[in-house]
Motif scaffolding. Structure first.
Motif, mmCIF file in Angstrom:
data_model
loop_
_atom_site.group_PDB
_atom_site.id
_atom_site.type_symbol
_atom_site.label_atom_id
_atom_site.label_comp_id
_atom_site.label_asym_id
_atom_site.label_seq_id
_atom_site.Cartn_x
_atom_site.Cartn_y
_atom_site.Cartn_z
ATOM 1 N N ALA A 1 -55.329 -18.818 -37.696
ATOM 2 C CA ALA A 1 -55.158 -17.728 -37.616
ATOM 3 C C ALA A 1 -54.344 -17.250 -36.727
ATOM 4 C CB ALA A 1 -56.350 -16.512 -37.569
ATOM 5 N N ASP A 2 -53.386 -16.239 -36.679
ATOM 6 C CA ASP A 2 -52.200 -15.942 -35.778
ATOM 7 C C ASP A 2 -52.955 -14.956 -34.742
ATOM 8 O OD1 ASP A 2 -50.020 -16.108 -34.433
ATOM 9 O OD2 ASP A 2 -48.637 -14.973 -35.922
ATOM 10 N N THR A 3 -53.937 -15.067 -34.080
ATOM 11 C CA THR A 3 -54.575 -14.255 -33.353
ATOM 12 C C THR A 3 -54.518 -14.496 -32.030
ATOM 13 O OG1 THR A 3 -56.464 -15.523 -34.013
ATOM 14 C CG2 THR A 3 -56.330 -13.231 -35.008
ATOM 15 N N ALA A 4 -54.081 -15.797 -31.606
ATOM 16 C CA ALA A 4 -54.061 -16.050 -30.027
ATOM 17 C C ALA A 4 -53.267 -15.103 -29.281
ATOM 18 C CB ALA A 4 -53.695 -17.511 -30.045
ATOM 19 N N VAL A 5 -52.246 -14.562 -30.235
ATOM 20 C CA VAL A 5 -51.296 -13.699 -29.528
ATOM 21 C C VAL A 5 -51.892 -12.260 -29.414
ATOM 22 C CG1 VAL A 5 -48.892 -14.728 -30.062
ATOM 23 C CG2 VAL A 5 -50.222 -13.234 -31.698
ATOM 24 N N VAL A 6 -52.840 -12.044 -30.175
ATOM 25 C CA VAL A 6 -53.505 -10.515 -30.148
ATOM 26 C C VAL A 6 -54.762 -10.767 -29.165
ATOM 27 C CG1 VAL A 6 -54.743 -8.987 -31.664
ATOM 28 C CG2 VAL A 6 -53.275 -10.664 -32.777
ATOM 29 N N HIS A 7 -55.427 -11.715 -29.071
ATOM 30 C CA HIS A 7 -56.405 -11.787 -28.011
ATOM 31 C C HIS A 7 -55.586 -11.677 -26.419
ATOM 32 C CE1 HIS A 7 -60.223 -12.791 -29.704
ATOM 33 N NE2 HIS A 7 -59.692 -13.499 -30.437
ATOM 34 N N HIS A 8 -54.582 -12.258 -26.672
ATOM 35 C CA HIS A 8 -53.510 -12.208 -25.215
ATOM 36 C C HIS A 8 -53.167 -10.960 -25.030
ATOM 37 C CE1 HIS A 8 -50.659 -14.261 -22.698
ATOM 38 N NE2 HIS A 8 -49.901 -13.322 -22.823
ATOM 39 N N ALA A 9 -52.590 -10.213 -25.892
ATOM 40 C CA ALA A 9 -52.101 -8.794 -25.448
ATOM 41 C C ALA A 9 -53.387 -7.903 -25.379
ATOM 42 C CB ALA A 9 -51.587 -8.127 -26.754
ATOM 43 N N ALA A 10 -54.337 -8.161 -25.973
ATOM 44 C CA ALA A 10 -55.750 -7.225 -25.516
ATOM 45 C C ALA A 10 -56.217 -7.365 -24.149
ATOM 46 C CB ALA A 10 -56.647 -7.471 -26.660
ATOM 47 N N TRP A 11 -56.303 -8.727 -23.663
ATOM 48 C CA TRP A 11 -56.371 -8.835 -22.526
ATOM 49 C C TRP A 11 -55.467 -8.485 -21.291
ATOM 50 C CZ3 TRP A 11 -61.253 -9.462 -21.198
ATOM 51 C CH2 TRP A 11 -62.220 -10.356 -22.112
ATOM 52 N N PRO B 1 -48.373 -20.468 -40.421
ATOM 53 C CA PRO B 1 -47.908 -21.353 -41.609
ATOM 54 C C PRO B 1 -48.357 -22.717 -41.924
ATOM 55 C CG PRO B 1 -46.205 -20.023 -40.310
ATOM 56 C CD PRO B 1 -47.488 -19.854 -39.710
ATOM 57 N N GLY B 2 -48.852 -22.885 -42.994
ATOM 58 C CA GLY B 2 -49.476 -24.076 -43.313
ATOM 59 C C GLY B 2 -50.892 -24.207 -43.144
ATOM 60 N N ALA B 3 -51.649 -23.088 -42.706
ATOM 61 C CA ALA B 3 -52.917 -23.053 -42.426
ATOM 62 C C ALA B 3 -53.772 -23.569 -43.767
ATOM 63 C CB ALA B 3 -53.501 -21.925 -41.663
ATOM 64 N N ARG B 4 -53.768 -22.879 -44.666
ATOM 65 C CA ARG B 4 -54.212 -22.798 -45.900
ATOM 66 C C ARG B 4 -54.082 -24.173 -46.385
ATOM 67 N NH1 ARG B 4 -56.729 -20.500 -50.245
ATOM 68 N NH2 ARG B 4 -57.061 -18.442 -49.601
ATOM 69 N N ALA B 5 -52.753 -24.591 -46.605
ATOM 70 C CA ALA B 5 -52.476 -25.999 -47.227
ATOM 71 C C ALA B 5 -53.097 -27.037 -46.351
ATOM 72 C CB ALA B 5 -51.003 -26.091 -47.250
ATOM 73 N N VAL C 1 -63.602 -32.411 -41.455
ATOM 74 C CA VAL C 1 -62.539 -31.888 -40.548
ATOM 75 C C VAL C 1 -63.329 -30.453 -40.090
ATOM 76 C CG1 VAL C 1 -60.286 -31.400 -39.955
ATOM 77 C CG2 VAL C 1 -60.616 -33.091 -41.571
ATOM 78 N N ILE C 2 -63.139 -30.129 -38.738
ATOM 79 C CA ILE C 2 -63.576 -29.066 -38.125
ATOM 80 C C ILE C 2 -62.580 -28.245 -37.470
ATOM 81 C CG2 ILE C 2 -65.527 -28.114 -36.749
ATOM 82 C CD1 ILE C 2 -67.173 -30.760 -36.712
ATOM 83 N N PHE C 3 -62.186 -27.263 -38.088
ATOM 84 C CA PHE C 3 -61.163 -26.389 -37.591
ATOM 85 C C PHE C 3 -61.470 -25.365 -36.557
ATOM 86 C CE2 PHE C 3 -59.565 -28.259 -41.525
ATOM 87 C CZ PHE C 3 -58.400 -28.450 -41.279
ATOM 88 N N ASP C 4 -60.722 -25.117 -35.483
ATOM 89 C CA ASP C 4 -60.836 -23.789 -34.689
ATOM 90 C C ASP C 4 -60.255 -22.744 -35.487
ATOM 91 O OD1 ASP C 4 -60.837 -22.165 -32.321
ATOM 92 O OD2 ASP C 4 -58.978 -22.475 -32.344
ATOM 93 N N LEU C 5 -60.575 -21.469 -35.417
ATOM 94 C CA LEU C 5 -59.869 -20.377 -36.131
ATOM 95 C C LEU C 5 -58.605 -19.803 -35.187
ATOM 96 C CD1 LEU C 5 -60.031 -18.581 -38.399
ATOM 97 C CD2 LEU C 5 -61.697 -17.053 -37.129
ATOM 98 N N ASP C 6 -58.959 -18.990 -34.069
ATOM 99 C CA ASP C 6 -57.765 -18.445 -33.401
ATOM 100 C C ASP C 6 -56.831 -19.519 -32.783
ATOM 101 O OD1 ASP C 6 -58.923 -15.700 -33.626
ATOM 102 O OD2 ASP C 6 -60.438 -16.231 -32.164
ATOM 103 N N GLY C 7 -55.607 -19.295 -33.185
ATOM 104 C CA GLY C 7 -54.684 -19.975 -32.692
ATOM 105 C C GLY C 7 -54.332 -21.494 -33.629
ATOM 106 N N VAL C 8 -55.313 -21.566 -34.521
ATOM 107 C CA VAL C 8 -55.093 -22.778 -35.294
ATOM 108 C C VAL C 8 -54.686 -22.223 -36.919
ATOM 109 C CG1 VAL C 8 -56.127 -24.921 -36.184
ATOM 110 C CG2 VAL C 8 -56.186 -24.417 -33.914
#
Ligand code: B16
Ligand code: MG
Length: 214
Positions: free
Chosen positions: A14-24, A93-97, A5-12
């Motif tokens: 890590a809770d960073t999609a909102v941080v990228h969004h805010a910076a742009w 939530p649930g990402a590590r699991a 399984v190949i996971f994306d990072l931002d938004g899957v």
């Protein structure tokens, strides 16, 4: 049968999609460019320079190469200021699991992130050791939706694309997974991720047992 399984990072993960969004959004406001949620959605999963080009589609003048470099750097500075303070609490939530359940089932795990900040983020989140292989924007030349990043991840795991599952929160990422010849799991809203083979509201709903033949 699925073996990795190949996971994306931002938004899957890590809770960073909102941080990228805010910076742009902050950058857009500073240079008087309109910014709404639809543009924010188009930027997801897209690398830094390509994201800037999308933003500048709305610009009333043209920008030189040097100006574009400076704008991309400014956005990255805003983003990095935020993630400096990150820790494991910024895991979704649930990402590590979800990642651990894949490993527990005897499958391989990889990360495919368009972010040049991916390794910093993995360290901050404390999950670097959960992945057998990591590919980020520093290792590839063609950004999502090109299949290169997911193909590189499969190769790193020693698996055929057809043996891999890709997990993404962005339309560009789902397109990349499909062009690579993999099954795509979308995390998020149906409007944005209509092409996914399976759509889940969040990564907590990810259940690897659906993909394992017994
Ligand atoms: P950086 P992913 C992507 O990461 C983000 O979704 C996207 O919003 C961002 O512009 C891109 O990384 C580049 O990030 O500016 O940190 O290099 O979702 O592919 O993990
Ligand atoms: Mg993403």
């Amino acid at each position: 049968n699925i073996k990795g399984v190949i996971f994306d990072l931002d938004g899957v993960i890590a809770d960073t999609a909102v941080v990228h969004h805010a910076a742009w959004k902050k950058l857009a406001a500073e240079i008087d460019i309109p910014f709404d949620d639809a543009i924010g959605e188009r930027l997801k999963g897209v690398d830094r320079r390509a994201s800037l080009e999308i933003l500048l589609e709305q610009a009333s003048r043209s920008y030189s190469e040097a100006e574009k470099e400076a704008l991309a750097t400014r956005k990255n500075d805003y983003y990095r200021q935020q993630i400096q303070q990150f820790g494991p609490q910024q895991l979704l939530p649930g990402a590590r699991a979800a990642v651990e359940s894949v490993r527990g089932a005897g499958l391989k795990t990889a990360l495919a992130s368009a972010s040049r900040n991916a390794s910093l983020l993995l360290e901050k989140l404390g999950i670097a050791d959960l992945f057998d292989y990591v590919v980020d924007a520093n290792h590839i030349s063609r950004a999502k939706p090109d299949p290169e990043i997911f193909l590189a991840a499969a190769r790193g795991l020693g698996l055929a694309p057809s043996e891999c599952l890709g997990v993404e929160d962005a339309a560009a990422g789902i397109a990349s997974i499909h062009s690579a010849g993999m099954t795509a799991v979308g995390i998020g809203q149906p409007q944005a991720l209509a092409g996914a083979d399976l759509l889940l509201p969040d990564v907590a709903a990810f259940d690897i047992s659906r993909f394992i033949k017994t």
